[in-house]
Design an enzyme around this catalytic site. Structure first.
Site, PDB file in Angstrom:
ATOM      1  N   GLY A  10     -28.891  13.079  19.165  1.00  0.00           N
ATOM      2  CA  GLY A  10     -29.284  14.247  19.967  1.00  0.00           C
ATOM      3  C   GLY A  10     -29.179  15.497  19.120  1.00  0.00           C
ATOM      4  O   GLY A  10     -28.605  16.510  19.541  1.00  0.00           O
ATOM      5  N   ASP A  14     -28.165  22.693  20.586  1.00  0.00           N
ATOM      6  CA  ASP A  14     -27.438  23.864  20.106  1.00  0.00           C
ATOM      7  C   ASP A  14     -26.178  23.526  19.315  1.00  0.00           C
ATOM      8  O   ASP A  14     -25.843  24.202  18.360  1.00  0.00           O
ATOM      9  CB  ASP A  14     -26.975  24.656  21.341  1.00  0.00           C
ATOM     10  CG  ASP A  14     -27.749  25.937  21.456  1.00  0.00           C
ATOM     11  OD1 ASP A  14     -28.800  26.036  20.783  1.00  0.00           O
ATOM     12  OD2 ASP A  14     -27.293  26.822  22.207  1.00  0.00           O
ATOM     13  N   THR A  16     -25.507  21.079  17.365  1.00  0.00           N
ATOM     14  CA  THR A  16     -25.795  20.696  15.984  1.00  0.00           C
ATOM     15  C   THR A  16     -26.033  21.941  15.136  1.00  0.00           C
ATOM     16  O   THR A  16     -25.517  22.076  14.028  1.00  0.00           O
ATOM     17  CB  THR A  16     -27.057  19.801  15.935  1.00  0.00           C
ATOM     18  OG1 THR A  16     -26.882  18.763  16.886  1.00  0.00           O
ATOM     19  CG2 THR A  16     -27.294  19.234  14.563  1.00  0.00           C
ATOM     20  N   ARG A  44     -35.309  12.468  19.817  1.00  0.00           N
ATOM     21  CA  ARG A  44     -36.535  11.849  20.333  1.00  0.00           C
ATOM     22  C   ARG A  44     -37.788  12.364  19.619  1.00  0.00           C
ATOM     23  O   ARG A  44     -38.783  11.673  19.501  1.00  0.00           O
ATOM     24  CB  ARG A  44     -36.650  12.098  21.834  1.00  0.00           C
ATOM     25  CG  ARG A  44     -35.882  11.051  22.611  1.00  0.00           C
ATOM     26  CD  ARG A  44     -35.953  11.296  24.066  1.00  0.00           C
ATOM     27  NE  ARG A  44     -35.352  12.575  24.410  1.00  0.00           N
ATOM     28  CZ  ARG A  44     -35.053  12.973  25.637  1.00  0.00           C
ATOM     29  NH1 ARG A  44     -35.332  12.206  26.650  1.00  0.00           N
ATOM     30  NH2 ARG A  44     -34.500  14.138  25.866  1.00  0.00           N
ATOM     31  N   LYS A 121     -16.630  16.556  25.308  1.00  0.00           N
ATOM     32  CA  LYS A 121     -16.401  16.704  26.736  1.00  0.00           C
ATOM     33  C   LYS A 121     -17.700  17.183  27.383  1.00  0.00           C
ATOM     34  O   LYS A 121     -18.552  17.695  26.667  1.00  0.00           O
ATOM     35  CB  LYS A 121     -15.274  17.695  27.003  1.00  0.00           C
ATOM     36  CG  LYS A 121     -15.559  19.108  26.472  1.00  0.00           C
ATOM     37  CD  LYS A 121     -14.562  20.089  26.977  1.00  0.00           C
ATOM     38  CE  LYS A 121     -14.882  20.551  28.364  1.00  0.00           C
ATOM     39  NZ  LYS A 121     -15.824  21.658  28.427  1.00  0.00           N
ATOM     40  N   LYS A 155      -8.011  23.909  16.711  1.00  0.00           N
ATOM     41  CA  LYS A 155      -7.919  25.339  16.378  1.00  0.00           C
ATOM     42  C   LYS A 155      -6.625  25.550  15.595  1.00  0.00           C
ATOM     43  O   LYS A 155      -5.587  24.990  15.938  1.00  0.00           O
ATOM     44  CB  LYS A 155      -7.912  26.186  17.661  1.00  0.00           C
ATOM     45  CG  LYS A 155      -9.273  26.244  18.357  1.00  0.00           C
ATOM     46  CD  LYS A 155      -9.222  27.137  19.574  1.00  0.00           C
ATOM     47  CE  LYS A 155     -10.501  27.019  20.388  1.00  0.00           C
ATOM     48  NZ  LYS A 155     -11.582  27.865  19.938  1.00  0.00           N
ATOM     49  N   HIS A 213      -8.993  21.493  27.703  1.00  0.00           N
ATOM     50  CA  HIS A 213      -8.400  22.407  26.721  1.00  0.00           C
ATOM     51  C   HIS A 213      -7.024  22.933  27.149  1.00  0.00           C
ATOM     52  O   HIS A 213      -6.076  22.914  26.373  1.00  0.00           O
ATOM     53  CB  HIS A 213      -9.309  23.618  26.506  1.00  0.00           C
ATOM     54  CG  HIS A 213     -10.723  23.272  26.177  1.00  0.00           C
ATOM     55  ND1 HIS A 213     -11.054  22.217  25.364  1.00  0.00           N
ATOM     56  CD2 HIS A 213     -11.904  23.851  26.531  1.00  0.00           C
ATOM     57  CE1 HIS A 213     -12.373  22.163  25.239  1.00  0.00           C
ATOM     58  NE2 HIS A 213     -12.922  23.137  25.946  1.00  0.00           N
TER      59      HIS A 213
HETATM   60  C1  BG6 Z   1     -16.122  24.614  26.223  1.00  0.00           C
HETATM   61  C2  BG6 Z   1     -16.481  25.001  27.612  1.00  0.00           C
HETATM   62  O1  BG6 Z   1     -15.533  23.350  26.201  1.00  0.00           O
HETATM   63  O2  BG6 Z   1     -15.197  25.559  25.706  1.00  0.00           O
HETATM   64  C3  BG6 Z   1     -17.094  26.399  27.647  1.00  0.00           C
HETATM   65  O3  BG6 Z   1     -17.432  24.071  28.115  1.00  0.00           O
HETATM   66  C4  BG6 Z   1     -16.119  27.369  27.009  1.00  0.00           C
HETATM   67  O4  BG6 Z   1     -17.414  26.813  28.949  1.00  0.00           O
HETATM   68  C5  BG6 Z   1     -15.700  26.873  25.652  1.00  0.00           C
HETATM   69  O5  BG6 Z   1     -16.791  28.605  26.900  1.00  0.00           O
HETATM   70  C6  BG6 Z   1     -14.622  27.736  25.088  1.00  0.00           C
HETATM   71  O6  BG6 Z   1     -14.392  27.402  23.752  1.00  0.00           O
HETATM   72  P1  BG6 Z   1     -13.909  28.487  22.715  1.00  0.00           P
HETATM   73  O7  BG6 Z   1     -13.626  27.716  21.484  1.00  0.00           O
HETATM   74  O8  BG6 Z   1     -15.033  29.468  22.582  1.00  0.00           O
HETATM   75  O9  BG6 Z   1     -12.713  29.121  23.334  1.00  0.00           O
END
Ligand code: BG6
Length: 441
Positions: A10, A14, A16, A44, A121, A155, A213
């Site tokens: 896929g 975005d 990728t 595809r 996720k 992170k 997260h």
């Molecule tokens: C993603 C969520 O997993 O994490 C998004 O689907 C969210 O909605 C993003 O904005 C936040 O990630 P980060 O690294 O920008 O804090």
């Protein structure tokens, strides 16, 4: 020579463009990819290698490692024509409903125990669907071949939580409910849900941010010391926290104007903000509440974890009870740092106390730029290291914690660009005050 390959399934999306290819490019530039490495985009559309490469802003010769293959059918033969590979890693940059069918397609194409798969996720939308997905995936691949991605774990400031806790003997003895009054996790985003409204409207912020997260952050703050830094030990101690975790209350709210966004149901009751209070029923944390607050379209963007210590007894310097409690604030992003709030004597002839602060900013201490989480995750997957990936049991346990409260209860509203007023009786740390401590001038 045996090579490694990452195949992005896929690859036209975005993820990728924004994350995967830039992360691989950076690893290549730093010489962290094996000498012989291939990155294959799969999708595809019919694209030539040149057309695929042209999608990315690549300034060096990394582009020569990139190629494209249309569809999964024929991929095995194509890879065989490109070399001999000791590791083949498939990154599923796909919608979640495609995970199980794609795993099946890979097996039908002849890929077996030699490959690894990385899955983004959302992993399920509740306990039952996550468990069902796990069952399906393990019918095609072993658990050891599956890497469930939670980019927060990679992170830099998140990885430092365990170092801070377990490599500094000063914090160990006080890291428990006897000393700590509350654990608070705050994740704000200014962005609305508009660019992914179709997905978001079915999910809501609890599924989108809390289940994965923020629960992971909590696990790192609350877990017992692992026996080793091995994946099994760390994941095992995180699961111990999840097993004792329960939601006490959850308040939900939606920003005004959300229902008018493209892809959102006109009568949607999906929450874009949530405030939760939780408890951890084990010896270390019994009696120490945990609070989590997160949302979109808020007043600023930033993620922090706050540890508030218990108030000093009313004695000695605190007869009036006015001395404020010690705090540790982990600024996870955008400007990582750790702040310790203390009391100090105000210079002068009498004894007056004032708040003082010790601040450690990554930007002042380390010259090197902080790598994006995807660089670490991709490299770990290539090395076969599961430590920063989530196990099947972990995903199921964290869904279990939320299953009873998800989508439940009234959903209030708040103005876009503002922090909704406190919904639960929580004495929130003033995170806004600490968030900019390490921000560039
Ligand atoms: C993603 C969520 O997993 O994490 C998004 O689907 C969210 O909605 C993003 O904005 C936040 O990630 P980060 O690294 O920008 O804090």
């Amino acid at each position: 020579m045996a090579c490694n390959a990452i195949i992005i399934l896929g690859a036209s999306g975005d993820l990728t463009k924004k994350k995967l290819v830039p992360a691989l490019n950076m690893l290549y530039r730093r010489g962290e990819l094996a000498d012989c490495f291939l990155v294959v985009g799969e999708g595809r559309s019919a694209l030539t290698d040149e057309q695929f490469r042209a999608r990315f802003a690549i300034a060096d010769d990394f582009g020569r490692l990139l190629s494209y293959h249309q569809g999964i059918k024929g991929l095995k033969k194509y890879l065989a024509s490109r070399g001999q590979f000791s590791r083949l890693i498939f990154f599923f940059a796909l919608p979640p409903e495609a995970y199980a069918p794609t795993a099946q397609e890979l097996v039908a194409e002849g890929f077996g125990r030699e490959v690894s798969i990385i899955i983004e996720k959302p992993f399920g939308s509740d306990y039952a669907s996550a468990a069902a997905l796990n069952r399906e995936l393990v019918s095609f691949f072993n658990e050891s071949q599956i890497f469930r991605n939670d980019h927060y774990l990679a992170k830099e400031a998140v990885q430092n939580i365990l170092v801070f806790r377990f490599a500094n003997s000063v914090f160990g003895p006080v890291w428990n409910g006897g000393f700590i009054e509350s654990i608070q996790i705050n994740a704000c985003e200014e962005y609305t849900a508009s660019d992914r409204a179709q997905y978001f409207d079915k999910a809501g912020i609890v599924r989108d941010m809390v289940q994965n997260h923020l629960m992971q952050l909590l696990c790192l703050v609350a877990m017992e010391p692992p026996d080793s830094l091995g994946a099994e030990d760390i994941r095992g101690r995180k699961m111990d926290v999840l097993r004792c975790l329960a939601v006490r209350e959850c308040r939900r709210a939606q920003y005004e104007g959300y229902r008018a966004e493209k892809g959102v149901a006109p009568d949607s009751s999906t929450e874009t903000f949530a405030e939760l209070s939780l408890s951890i029923d084990n010896d270390r944390w019994r009696g120490t509440p945990v609070y989590i607050r997160t949302g979109k379209a808020l007043h600023r963007t930033g993620t922090e974890i706050g540890i508030r210590f218990r108030a000093l007894p009313k004695s000695l310097f605190n007869e009036s009870g006015a001395v404020s409690s010690n705090l540790i604030v982990f600024n996870i992003q955008p400007s990582p740092g750790i702040i310790v709030k203390l009391s100090s004597k105000n210079p002068g002839t009498d004894i007056r106390l004032t708040d003082a602060q010790m601040t450690f900013c990554y930007s002042d201490t380390f010259a090197a730029q902080i790598p994006d989480a995807y660089q670490k995750l991709l490299l770990d997957a290539v090395r076969g290291d599961h430590t920063l990936f989530v196990s099947s049991e972990e995903t199921e346990l964290s869904w279990r914690v939320l299953d009873d409260i998800i989508d439940k209860g009234p959903c209030g509203t708040y103005a876009k660009g503002s922090l909704p007023p406190r919904g639960l009786p929580v004495d929130w740390i003033d995170f806004d005050r600490y968030a900019t401590e390490c921000a560039p001038e």
